[in-house]
Design a protein around this motif. Structure first.
Motif, PDB file in Angstrom:
ATOM      1  N   TYR A  86       0.858  -1.182   0.000  1.00 60.88           N
ATOM      2  CA  TYR A  86       0.000   0.000   0.000  1.00 60.88           C
ATOM      3  C   TYR A  86       0.894   1.232   0.000  1.00 60.88           C
ATOM      4  O   TYR A  86       1.851   1.310   0.773  1.00 60.88           O
ATOM      5  N   PHE A 100      -3.920   0.716  -2.058  1.00 62.93           N
ATOM      6  CA  PHE A 100      -3.417  -0.500  -2.699  1.00 62.93           C
ATOM      7  C   PHE A 100      -2.593  -0.156  -3.939  1.00 62.93           C
ATOM      8  O   PHE A 100      -2.987   0.660  -4.763  1.00 62.93           O
ATOM      9  N   ASN A 121     -10.388   5.706  -6.402  1.00 59.35           N
ATOM     10  CA  ASN A 121     -11.229   4.631  -5.881  1.00 59.35           C
ATOM     11  C   ASN A 121     -10.433   3.402  -5.454  1.00 59.35           C
ATOM     12  O   ASN A 121     -11.025   2.371  -5.114  1.00 59.35           O
ATOM     13  N   LYS A 123      -8.405   0.728  -3.303  1.00 61.23           N
ATOM     14  CA  LYS A 123      -8.655   0.242  -1.944  1.00 61.23           C
ATOM     15  C   LYS A 123      -7.713   0.906  -0.947  1.00 61.23           C
ATOM     16  O   LYS A 123      -6.510   1.009  -1.173  1.00 61.23           O
ATOM     17  N   LYS A 125      -6.244   0.841   2.985  1.00 62.45           N
ATOM     18  CA  LYS A 125      -6.056  -0.024   4.153  1.00 62.45           C
ATOM     19  C   LYS A 125      -5.107   0.679   5.111  1.00 62.45           C
ATOM     20  O   LYS A 125      -3.941   0.881   4.801  1.00 62.45           O
TER      21      LYS A 125
END
Length: 197
Positions: A86, A100, A121, A123, A125
């Motif tokens: 990430y 990500f 958009n 991901k 984390k």
């Protein structure tokens, strides 16, 4: 393996702004030397030899600036090992998220000149197993750190406590802090140095 010497500086106590200017100048000078690239490789090798990745399934990183330790090989090896990577992305409210990142991700430069994932958009984390923290100066005693002045990593680690480490070359490494420590400063769990076995 070549011998790497710890750069000794007179530890005059200086404020962080002065230290940042000094360190950026020193790191830019170091970048022009072949020894910098040798240390980068030693640091990446020491990172993988340290055991810090045991049990790690997700890692947060930044795209290194030219004068920082080159972590591109580290990222690629993490991908090969099946570790989710990430990439840090800063937000207008001075917060930071990890997005990500894989070899197909499109990148764009932030206002700070750092590459970030372009897909809004992608991901996010923030509960990562390990965060690789950048910086300009680190102390062997206490693992204190001077970053770039935005406070992004200190705020992130305060809100999302997780295991942290840093790749610290000989120009970044101080025996003890030569700068004031503030209550908002977060110490780094593990320093990977050219001298790490």
């Amino acid at each position: 393996m070549p011998v790497v010497f710890l750069y000794q500086v007179s530890l005059l106590f200086m404020d962080k702004q002065e230290l940042r200017k000094r360190q950026i100048k020193r790191l830019n000078e170091f970048q022009k030397k072949a020894h910098k690239h040798l240390e980068d490789q030693i640091l990446v090798n020491n990172f993988f030899d340290s055991g810090i990745l045991d049990g790690v399934k997700s890692i947060g990183v930044t795209a290194a600036l030219d004068f920082e330790v080159d972590n591109s090989e580290l990222i690629a090896k993490c991908w090969d090992m099946g570790i989710d990577v990430y990439l840090a992305r800063t937000n207008p409210d001075k917060s930071m998220d990890f997005v990500f990142y894989n070899y197909t991700s499109k990148l764009e430069k932030s206002t700070f000149g750092v590459l970030e994932v372009a897909d809004s958009n992608a991901k996010i984390k923030d509960d990562l197993d390990l965060v690789l923290v950048p910086g300009l100066a680190f102390s062997k005693i206490g693992h204190d750190r001077v970053g770039f002045g935005g406070g992004f990593f200190d705020r992130f680690l305060a809100q999302h406590p997780t295991k942290s480490c840093a790749l610290v070359n000989s120009v970044m490494l101080y025996e003890e802090p030569a700068w004031p420590i503030e209550k908002t400063d977060i110490q780094i769990d593990q320093l990977i140095t050219p001298y790490t076995n």
